[in-house]
Design a protein around this motif. Structure first.
Motif, short mmCIF file in Angstrom:
data_model
loop_
_atom_site.label_atom_id
_atom_site.label_comp_id
_atom_site.label_asym_id
_atom_site.label_seq_id
_atom_site.Cartn_x
_atom_site.Cartn_y
_atom_site.Cartn_z
N PRO A 227 4.40 -6.17 14.72
CA PRO A 227 4.94 -5.40 16.06
C PRO A 227 4.55 -6.63 17.02
N LYS A 228 5.38 -6.19 18.12
CA LYS A 228 5.32 -7.42 19.10
C LYS A 228 4.04 -7.53 20.05
N VAL A 229 3.46 -6.19 19.89
CA VAL A 229 1.91 -6.16 20.39
C VAL A 229 1.09 -5.64 19.35
N GLU A 230 -0.11 -6.53 18.96
CA GLU A 230 -0.88 -5.96 17.82
C GLU A 230 -1.52 -4.57 18.11
N GLY A 231 -1.29 -3.69 16.98
CA GLY A 231 -1.92 -2.53 17.09
C GLY A 231 -0.90 -1.40 17.75
N VAL A 232 0.07 -1.79 18.47
CA VAL A 232 0.98 -0.99 19.33
C VAL A 232 2.36 -0.98 18.33
N ALA B 294 -1.82 -2.44 1.46
CA ALA B 294 -3.03 -2.56 2.30
C ALA B 294 -2.52 -3.42 3.62
N GLY B 295 -1.47 -3.93 3.78
CA GLY B 295 -0.99 -4.32 4.83
C GLY B 295 -0.09 -3.72 6.02
N ARG B 296 0.29 -2.41 5.54
CA ARG B 296 1.15 -1.40 6.20
C ARG B 296 0.18 -0.92 7.21
N ARG B 297 0.74 -0.62 8.44
CA ARG B 297 0.03 -0.02 9.48
C ARG B 297 1.22 0.90 10.28
N THR B 298 0.84 2.02 10.40
CA THR B 298 1.62 3.39 10.40
C THR B 298 1.24 3.83 12.04
N CYS B 299 2.44 4.20 12.68
CA CYS B 299 2.30 4.84 13.86
C CYS B 299 1.67 6.24 13.90
N ARG B 300 0.73 6.47 14.58
CA ARG B 300 -0.14 7.83 14.81
C ARG B 300 0.92 9.14 15.47
N ASN B 301 1.85 8.65 16.28
CA ASN B 301 3.00 9.31 16.72
C ASN B 301 3.89 9.81 15.65
N ASP B 302 4.43 8.81 14.78
CA ASP B 302 5.52 9.16 14.08
C ASP B 302 5.27 8.25 12.65
N SER B 303 5.05 8.86 11.79
CA SER B 303 4.62 8.41 10.38
C SER B 303 5.81 7.65 9.94
N SER B 304 7.38 7.63 10.30
CA SER B 304 8.30 6.66 9.96
C SER B 304 8.20 5.58 10.51
N HIS B 305 7.23 5.19 11.50
CA HIS B 305 7.39 4.12 12.12
C HIS B 305 6.30 3.17 11.53
N VAL B 306 6.71 2.12 10.46
CA VAL B 306 5.76 1.46 9.95
C VAL B 306 6.00 0.23 9.99
N PHE B 307 4.87 -0.55 10.18
CA PHE B 307 4.89 -1.87 10.44
C PHE B 307 3.95 -2.76 9.24
N LEU C 234 -0.97 1.89 16.02
CA LEU C 234 -0.78 1.46 14.76
C LEU C 234 -2.06 1.66 14.01
N TYR C 235 -2.21 2.52 12.88
CA TYR C 235 -3.43 2.46 12.16
C TYR C 235 -3.27 2.34 10.61
N GLN C 236 -4.37 2.09 9.94
CA GLN C 236 -4.00 1.81 8.31
C GLN C 236 -4.45 3.08 7.93
N ARG C 237 -3.49 3.95 7.08
CA ARG C 237 -3.70 5.23 6.54
C ARG C 237 -4.68 5.07 5.15
N GLU C 238 -5.46 6.04 5.18
CA GLU C 238 -6.56 6.05 4.13
C GLU C 238 -6.06 5.68 2.78
N ASP C 239 -4.71 6.10 2.50
CA ASP C 239 -4.30 5.99 1.03
C ASP C 239 -3.67 4.57 1.00
N ASP C 240 -3.54 3.83 2.07
CA ASP C 240 -3.05 2.53 1.99
C ASP C 240 -4.38 1.29 1.92
N SER C 241 -5.47 1.82 2.06
CA SER C 241 -6.60 0.87 1.79
C SER C 241 -6.64 0.22 0.83
#
Length: 219
Positions: free
Chosen positions: A145-150, A125-138, A158-165
């Motif tokens: 990330p250095k800047v929250e949400g980026v 649930a703490g994973r955040r994935t990049c909208r541009n490239d799903s292999s970039h995971v924080f 960076l967003y939380q995928r639905e299946d990571d909720s």
């Protein structure tokens, strides 16, 4: 060695499977890879699987078992393999036993990666994935990330995928407890289960697993 890897979602099975397979010089056979390979190559089993998936129906055990059998008969699996995601239930475990028995082979160990449920929820649930490239995971706690949400890599959102909720993770855990966990008792009755903690650094978990498998083989 012929090994089955089990553990709940978020236990790090894919990561550990890759390291262990390399250390043991055996192929890592994952259900996800089997499905992708069979579907992309247009095999008979791949076409069957795709038809069920397109209908939104669960792929029957017989199709999954057929794919696993074909893969285990490849030359690189002659001296062993590491199964990840198969068997997923007791009927698949029984089918695997029959398959191996027919070839005068047997499993050497079932490696059970143990992680507390709350830790699983926290990890996924703490994973955040990049909208541009799903292999970039924080991760909000473990890999910020250095800047929250980026995204540090490309600057994407960076967003939380639905299946990571959390709700979805808990549902996945319910499925694991109902369908997959019973195979641990099934294999424990055969004296095959080796349980290790999957907490801590990746390399520490790998070291623990290698030591446990070595001890088990020597027993």
């Amino acid at each position: 060695m012929r090994i089955v890897l089990v553990g709940p979602p978020g236990a790090g099975k894919g990561t550990q499977a890759a390291f262990l397979a390399k250390n043991l010089s055996i192929p890592h056979i994952s259900t996800g890879d089997l499905f992708r390979a069979n579907i992309s190559q247009g095999t008979a089993l791949g076409k069957q699987a795709k038809a069920f998936m397109d209908e939104g129906i669960l792929v029957p055990d017989s199709v999954t078992i057929g794919m696993a059998k074909d893969r285990m008969e490849q030359p690189d699996a002659e001296n062993g393999f590491l199964l990840d995601g198969f068997p997923r239930n007791v009927s698949q475990a029984e089918a695997l036993d029959e398959m191996l028995k027919a070839e005068s082979m047997k499993l050497d160990a079932v490696l059970d990666l143990e992680v507390p449920e709350d830790e699983v929820v926290k990890r996924i649930a703490g994973r955040r994935t990049c909208r541009n490239d799903s292999s970039h995971v924080f991760h909000v706690q473990y890999k910020q990330p250095k800047v929250e949400g980026v995204c540090d890599i490309c600057g994407g959102e960076l967003y939380q995928r639905e299946d990571d909720s959390e709700e979805t993770v808990r549902k996945r855990l319910e499925v694991y407890h109902t369908q997959t966990e019973p195979i641990i008792d099934y294999y424990r009755a055969q004296g095959l289960v080796v349980t290790i903690s999957a907490l801590g650094k990746v390399e520490d978990v790998t070291g623990r697993a290698m030591a446990a498998l070595k001890d088990d083989a020597a027993a």
